[in-house]
Design a protein around this motif. Structure first.
Motif, PDB file in Angstrom:
ATOM      1  N   ASP A   1      -2.141  42.145 -26.653  1.00  0.00           N
ATOM      2  CA  ASP A   1      -2.638  42.129 -28.038  1.00  0.00           C
ATOM      3  C   ASP A   1      -1.519  42.393 -29.038  1.00  0.00           C
ATOM      4  OD1 ASP A   1      -5.376  41.635 -27.386  1.00  0.00           O
ATOM      5  OD2 ASP A   1      -5.584  43.736 -26.814  1.00  0.00           O
ATOM      6  N   LEU A   2      -0.506  43.161 -28.637  1.00  0.00           N
ATOM      7  CA  LEU A   2       0.609  43.469 -29.526  1.00  0.00           C
ATOM      8  C   LEU A   2       1.765  42.477 -29.395  1.00  0.00           C
ATOM      9  CD1 LEU A   2       0.769  47.352 -29.032  1.00  0.00           C
ATOM     10  CD2 LEU A   2      -0.337  46.075 -30.880  1.00  0.00           C
ATOM     11  N   ASP A   3       2.107  42.116 -28.148  1.00  0.00           N
ATOM     12  CA  ASP A   3       3.283  41.281 -27.908  1.00  0.00           C
ATOM     13  C   ASP A   3       3.012  39.782 -27.972  1.00  0.00           C
ATOM     14  OD1 ASP A   3       4.768  43.570 -27.611  1.00  0.00           O
ATOM     15  OD2 ASP A   3       4.805  43.510 -25.429  1.00  0.00           O
TER      16      ASP A   3
ATOM     17  N   ASP B   1      -1.702  34.275 -28.660  1.00  0.00           N
ATOM     18  CA  ASP B   1      -2.018  33.593 -27.404  1.00  0.00           C
ATOM     19  C   ASP B   1      -3.333  34.150 -26.851  1.00  0.00           C
ATOM     20  OD1 ASP B   1      -2.194  32.554 -24.825  1.00  0.00           O
ATOM     21  OD2 ASP B   1      -0.026  32.659 -24.507  1.00  0.00           O
ATOM     22  N   PRO B   2      -4.411  33.353 -26.899  1.00  0.00           N
ATOM     23  CA  PRO B   2      -5.712  33.850 -26.440  1.00  0.00           C
ATOM     24  C   PRO B   2      -5.741  34.227 -24.957  1.00  0.00           C
ATOM     25  CG  PRO B   2      -5.832  31.498 -26.947  1.00  0.00           C
ATOM     26  CD  PRO B   2      -4.486  31.981 -27.393  1.00  0.00           C
TER      27      PRO B   2
ATOM     28  N   SER C   1      -5.614  42.164 -22.751  1.00  0.00           N
ATOM     29  CA  SER C   1      -4.915  42.244 -21.466  1.00  0.00           C
ATOM     30  C   SER C   1      -3.561  42.916 -21.608  1.00  0.00           C
ATOM     31  CB  SER C   1      -4.689  40.838 -20.899  1.00  0.00           C
ATOM     32  OG  SER C   1      -5.904  40.187 -20.665  1.00  0.00           O
ATOM     33  N   TYR C   2      -3.092  43.410 -20.486  1.00  0.00           N
ATOM     34  CA  TYR C   2      -1.703  43.804 -20.342  1.00  0.00           C
ATOM     35  C   TYR C   2      -1.025  42.700 -19.548  1.00  0.00           C
ATOM     36  CZ  TYR C   2      -3.022  48.548 -21.700  1.00  0.00           C
ATOM     37  OH  TYR C   2      -3.476  49.638 -22.377  1.00  0.00           O
TER      38      TYR C   2
ATOM     39  N   LEU D   1      -2.815  26.281 -18.227  1.00  0.00           N
ATOM     40  CA  LEU D   1      -2.214  26.682 -19.495  1.00  0.00           C
ATOM     41  C   LEU D   1      -1.134  25.688 -19.874  1.00  0.00           C
ATOM     42  CD1 LEU D   1      -1.819  30.510 -18.802  1.00  0.00           C
ATOM     43  CD2 LEU D   1      -3.701  29.333 -19.948  1.00  0.00           C
ATOM     44  N   GLY D   2      -0.831  25.611 -21.129  1.00  0.00           N
ATOM     45  CA  GLY D   2       0.247  24.741 -21.580  1.00  0.00           C
ATOM     46  C   GLY D   2      -0.217  23.335 -21.931  1.00  0.00           C
TER      47      GLY D   2
END
Length: 181
Positions: free
Chosen positions: A81-83, A87-88, A93-94, A159-160
């Protein structure tokens, strides 16, 4: 206490498990993956945090009492959520970036080796065997995780933006003209 962790179910992102990839700045190609772990998987997060603490103890023994202290000390578990707020796939998540110079073992749910590159991809789900270790290189200190093995648990949305062929096409019986024409 060991620094080895078997994660719970994680989204595999930035997957380079069958073919090693050099980093953005170049360097030696490595096998790697970003493990995206839901924040509600408290068991996996706790195991990772305990392994990091054990690696810090090992670092103090190897590198001295100052290891693990200071603002520049790096730990591997990052908050999606921070980094990666845009990106959904990383929401709630970590994530943990893991790599290895040697090819990891990759198996399916039944422990059959996965060799087909279309079977393991960014967007599928799996779990990993990883080992925490301390490092001190060129003034940079911290804890990281080495990748040992991956078990694919289930398919997911690639993804991508690249779709799998079986999602784009249907099987063709006999007559090409019906499809092409």
């Amino acid at each position: 206490m060991s620094t080895k962790v078997i994660t719970g179910k994680a989204l595999l992102s930035y997957e380079h498990l069958l073919t090693p990839q050099a980093g953005i700045g170049g360097g030696e190609p490595k096998y790697s993956v970003s493990l995206v772990i839901p924040k509600n998987d408290k068991k996996t997060i706790e195991k990772i945090e305990k392994a990091v603490q054990e690696a810090i103890k090992e670092g103090v023994t190897r590198f001295g009492a100052k290891f693990g202290k200071g603002a520049n000390f790096r730990t591997p578990l990052r908050d999606g959520d921070l980094d990666k707020p845009d990106d959904p796939s990383y929401k709630d998540s970590y994530f943990l970036n893991v790599n290895s110079k040697t090819k990891p073992g990759i198996v399916d749910r039944d422990l059959n080796p996965i060799l087909d590159p279309t079977e393991i991809y960014s967007g599928c789900f799996g779990r990993a065997s990883i080992v925490a270790f301390p490092y001190s290189v060129n003034g940079s200190t911290g804890v990281s995780f080495a990748l040992h093995n991956v078990q694919k648990l289930e398919d997911g949305e690639p993804l991508g933006g690249k779709a799998r062929p079986e999602d784009d096409f249907e099987a063709i019986d006999n007559d090409f003209d019906d499809i092409l024409g």
